[in-house]
Write an enzyme that holds these catalytic residues in place. Structure first.
Site, PDB file in Angstrom:
ATOM      1  N   CYS A   4      -3.690   7.848  -0.906  1.00 14.79           N
ATOM      2  CA  CYS A   4      -4.541   7.572  -2.047  1.00 14.79           C
ATOM      3  C   CYS A   4      -3.951   8.312  -3.234  1.00 14.79           C
ATOM      4  CB  CYS A   4      -5.964   8.048  -1.776  1.00 14.79           C
ATOM      5  SG  CYS A   4      -7.022   7.787  -3.186  1.00 14.79           S
ATOM      6  N   HIS A  63      -8.285  -2.075   8.212  1.00  8.69           N
ATOM      7  CA  HIS A  63      -7.277  -1.388   7.407  1.00  8.69           C
ATOM      8  C   HIS A  63      -7.620   0.095   7.477  1.00  8.69           C
ATOM      9  CE1 HIS A  63      -4.549  -1.193   3.824  1.00  8.69           C
ATOM     10  NE2 HIS A  63      -5.263  -0.120   3.558  1.00  8.69           N
ATOM     11  N   ASN A 109      -1.481   5.302   5.461  1.00 13.72           N
ATOM     12  CA  ASN A 109      -1.957   4.339   6.447  1.00 13.72           C
ATOM     13  C   ASN A 109      -1.555   4.818   7.845  1.00 13.72           C
ATOM     14  OD1 ASN A 109      -1.402   2.765   3.835  1.00 13.72           O
ATOM     15  ND2 ASN A 109      -2.500   1.259   5.032  1.00 13.72           N
ATOM     16  N   ASP A 134       0.831  -1.205   0.000  1.00 16.85           N
ATOM     17  CA  ASP A 134       0.000   0.000   0.000  1.00 16.85           C
ATOM     18  C   ASP A 134       0.869   1.260   0.000  1.00 16.85           C
ATOM     19  OD1 ASP A 134      -2.389   1.317  -0.046  1.00 16.85           O
ATOM     20  OD2 ASP A 134      -3.032   0.781   1.961  1.00 16.85           O
TER      21      ASP A 134
HETATM   22 ZN    ZN Z   1      -4.916   1.175   1.992  1.00 12.75          ZN
END
Ligand code: ZN
Length: 302
Positions: free
Chosen positions: A238, A205, A247, A14
């Site tokens: 993002c 998450h 995160n 991620d």
């Molecule tokens: Zn994520």
């Protein structure tokens, strides 16, 4: 009895996929070894997606070929379609994250599928993975809100939880992909989800986009959640939203959980070293806070 909390490190997937810079397989494997040595027992290391769409993840096969054969660490990967599952099977992956979005609009824009189509695709991928003995983590993105649709009805999320459970997923994961969850609504929804899930583990998450990530961890622990995804240094974010924070940071989360009397088995100072290395390579600070504090080697943590 202190609560045992499992953290899954997501920085190498991620996190790295949101950076423009593409790192070498060797560098990624070195990070994976360092993160495992810090005590992390779950590390997501790759996604089997089209290399043209996500060049940062183009070496997924090479990553799995290069990982140490240490059975105490679960190395997982993300897949978005059947082709991805097939590649993961060939690469010998043992644990796959497969997900869909609770928001129909997000699903259509991001995955070019309606929610109905996404459920069908999820089913095909899950059947294929399970037929090959792969553990499946069934994910639900945008479980706490969507930037296109706003509020997502709890009933939709709970229906998807039941959908995933009926397909025999080994674990559930609800994602606050947009950081829109708040501690109270999250606690209410997670209480319901945990009741439905029974003995199936449920992970969260969380993104820290609106700076509520750690408050949400607290609320989730209070609700009974024992598993979280985190990324070293708070990497991630993002790619579609400018300046979206990433995160929740692994070392910050570990430190807070330890202070709360929970056990993780992870050394936050060791994770902070990975973040410091990344900061040096990127020549810019990461969103996490604790690693910056731990630049002073001998500083006291309580
Ligand atoms: Zn994520």
């Amino acid at each position: 009895m202190p609560e045992k909390i499992i953290l899954e490190e997501q920085g190498l997937r991620d996190g790295l996929q949101t950076l423009t810079r593409v790192f070498s397989t060797e560098q990624k494997l070195a990070w994976a070894r360092q993160l495992a040595a810090s005590g992390l027992r779950r590390i997501q290391v790759a996604s089997f997606v089209h290399p043209k769409l996500v060049p940062q993840m183009a070496d997924a096969e090479a990553i799995f070929a290069g990982l140490p054969s240490d059975s105490s660490v679960v190395y997982s990967a993300l897949v978005l379609n059947v082709r991805g599952v097939e590649r993961a099977i060939a690469a010998g992956v043992k644990h796959l994250a497969i997900s869909l979005s609770a928001s129909d609009t997000h699903s259509q824009r991001n995955a070019r599928m309606t929610l109905k189509e996404a459920k069908q695709a999820f089913q095909e991928m899950t059947h294929l993975a399970k037929a090959h003995g792969i553990a499946v983590r069934g994910g639900i993105q945008c479980a706490f809100g969507c930037r296109f649709e706003g509020h997502i009805e709890a009933s939709i999320v709970l229906q998807l939880v039941e959908h995933h459970l009926a397909l025999g997923v080994d674990e559930l994961a609800l994602a606050d992909s947009t950081g829109m969850a708040n501690p109270r609504s999250l606690k209410a929804l997670m209480t319901e989800v945990l009741r439905l899930a029974g003995s199936v583990p449920v992970a969260l998450h969380l993104h820290n986009t609106e700076n509520k990530g750690y408050a949400n961890v607290y609320a989730a622990v209070e609700a009974g959640v024992r598993q979280f995804d985190t990324a070293f240094g708070g990497l991630g974010g993002c790619p579609f939203i400018r300046n979206a924070s990433g995160n929740i940071a692994t070392e910050d989360t570990v430190h807070m959980l330890h202070q709360m009397g929970c056990e993780t088995g992870i050394d936050p100072r060791a994770v902070a070293q990975v973040s410091l290395g990344m900061e040096a390579l990127l020549e810019q600070p990461l969103p996490g806070m604790l690693y910056k504090l731990l630049q002073n080697q001998d500083i006291c943590l309580i």
